[in-house]
Scaffold this active site. Structure first.
Site, PDB file in Angstrom:
ATOM      1  N   SER A 215      -0.808   0.730   3.989  1.00 28.20           N
ATOM      2  CA  SER A 215      -0.552  -0.066   2.792  1.00 28.20           C
ATOM      3  C   SER A 215      -1.870  -1.225   2.968  1.00 28.20           C
ATOM      4  CB  SER A 215       0.641  -0.479   2.257  1.00 28.20           C
ATOM      5  OG  SER A 215       0.632  -1.075   1.015  1.00 28.20           O
ATOM      6  N   ASN A 216      -1.852  -2.069   2.209  1.00 28.06           N
ATOM      7  CA  ASN A 216      -2.649  -3.466   2.125  1.00 28.06           C
ATOM      8  C   ASN A 216      -2.027  -4.731   1.870  1.00 28.06           C
ATOM      9  OD1 ASN A 216      -3.062  -3.667  -0.667  1.00 28.06           O
ATOM     10  ND2 ASN A 216      -3.945  -1.481  -0.378  1.00 28.06           N
TER      11      ASN A 216
END
Ligand code: C5P
Length: 412
Positions: A215-216
């Site tokens: 993810s980020n």
């Protein structure tokens, strides 16, 4: 009481300066303050000196939970009428006396209330109250005419028994009627009534086994602020959001569509896009996902590392950009580290955006997680640089920009 709160739902979050002048009707402003607060407005009260002889400022500071100001300076300190004027979404003067109307019509600022009036950029509404003959006096009529020409809105006085013992026109409108007027006023000042807005927000999560994902750092703050800003202007918002750790909006005009992966976001957006007038792509979509995922947790087997094969995710903005009709407006975001403007313009063209919001990781206070951002609003032929602001303020700027540059133009 709860019925009043429901009646005035367009006042939620509104910042109102309530100016009170010296009329016996000032006692009604206490109930008015309560109704405004109960409807979700934030209220600051200022009073003329003469108003304080009718009702104590303490009544209003208690009801509004804010200090009440009367003088331009007190205790050798200047009271900042400019800040009050700029803070307000609306100035309501109730009761407005003949004396204060005359000062307002002539630009006289010898007290805090009239100084705030002259400093304000927001709409001003007056609810006059005075005796029958004062109300009909040519000078009052002249001042009211002038104020209307200056853009001030008037709530009609009501008929009935007056403090003088006479009966006729001149009574302050009942607080509930003032509340209904304000509710309608805010409803009709919404610029985006009837518009449907699709917004993507937050990160996506690309799973590779039941407990792990790629993810980020996207917090979803910008997208959520945008959803609220569009809804605030009367739009119906469809917010397709990835997993976020902040509170999601609880607003009757914001529909929430939670997703996890980029593919889920793509499918949901493809379904909603044809019904939207405006689409805003503020999500930080993972560009890649795992080619294959494991149903079981991947175990550490030996000292060697492992390799994960990634494949590209769909580019939601680009795909929907290809389906965009001439009536639809697309707004995208770009986070760049070098050659920022050129890269953003390139993205604007490639993804068929009407507007791209550029934020640079080089700017302090901008980017992921933080509450502020420093952006430029870029169209085919215009670059507008905004100063560092809260994401909430930026969202409002983007909504105003979209309204002025696309909606007004399309309707003309
Ligand atoms: O190419 P880049 O990721 O920098 O483009 C950013 C813009 O494109 C943003 O508006 C983002 O929401 C959108 N985007 C998208 N789907 C992707 C990648 C980016 O909608 N897979």
């Amino acid at each position: 009481m709860s019925s009043e709160a429901i009646l005035a739902k367009n006042l939620i979050g509104k910042k109102i300066v309530l100016g009170i002048c010296g009329s016996i009707a000032a006692y009604k402003s206490a109930l008015l303050t309560r109704l405004l607060i109960r409807s979700g407005a934030e209220v600051r009260v200022c009073m003329t000196k003469s108003a304080t002889t009718f009702v104590s400022p303490l009544t209003f500071s208690t009801l509004s939970k804010n200090k009440v100001l009367t003088d331009l300076a007190a205790n050798q300190e200047w009271n900042d009428h400019v800040e009050w004027g700029l803070w307000a979404d609306l100035i309501l003067i109730a009761p407005a006396t003949a004396n204060s109307l005359s000062k307002m019509a002539n630009g006289i600022t010898d007290n805090f209330l009239t100084a705030v009036y002259l400093s304000a950029r927001c709409p001003v509404i007056i609810a006059p109250a005075m005796d029958l003959d004062m109300w009909k006096h040519p000078s009052t009529l002249r001042n009211l005419k002038q104020l209307r020409e200056d853009g001030v809105h008037t709530i009609n006085v009501e008929k009935g028994e007056l403090a003088s013992g006479l009966s006729g026109e001149g009574r302050l409108a009942e607080p509930i009627n003032i509340l209904v007027y304000l509710d309608n006023f805010f409803y009709h000042s919404k610029k985006l009534l009837g518009q449907k807005v699709l917004i993507t927000a937050g990160p996506t999560q690309e799973k590779f086994d039941p407990v792990r994902y790629i993810s980020n750092h996207s917090s979803g703050k910008m997208g959520i602020a945008l959803a609220e800003a569009f809804a605030e202007q009367g739009a119906e918002v469809m917010l397709v959001h990835g997993p976020v750790n902040i509170e999601l909006p609880d607003h009757p005009s914001i529909l929430l569509f939670p997703i996890k992966t980029a593919e889920e976001m793509m499918n949901k957006c493809a379904e909603l896009h044809p019904t939207s007038n405006i689409a805003v792509f503020s999500a930080a979509v993972s560009d890649y996902r795992l080619k294959s995922t494991s149903e079981k947790k991947i175990k550490k087997t030996g000292p060697e590392g492992i390799s994960l094969e990634l494949i590209q995710n769909p580019d939601i903005a680009a795909r929907l950009g290809r389906n965009k009709t001439p009536e639809q407006i697309h707004i995208g975001f770009a986070l760049e580290t070098d050659d920022e403007e050129a890269n953003a313009i390139d993205k604007l063209k490639k993804k068929n955006f009407d507007l791209i919001v550029l934020n640079s990781l080089n700017d302090k206070g901008a980017g992921f997680g933080v509450d502020t951002n420093k952006v430029s609003l870029i169209t085919q032929n215009n670059v507008q640089k905004l100063e560092l602001k809260s994401k909430v303020e930026i969202a409002k700027d983007i909504v105003s920009f979209a309204f002025q540059h696309f909606i007004v133009k399309k309707n003309n």
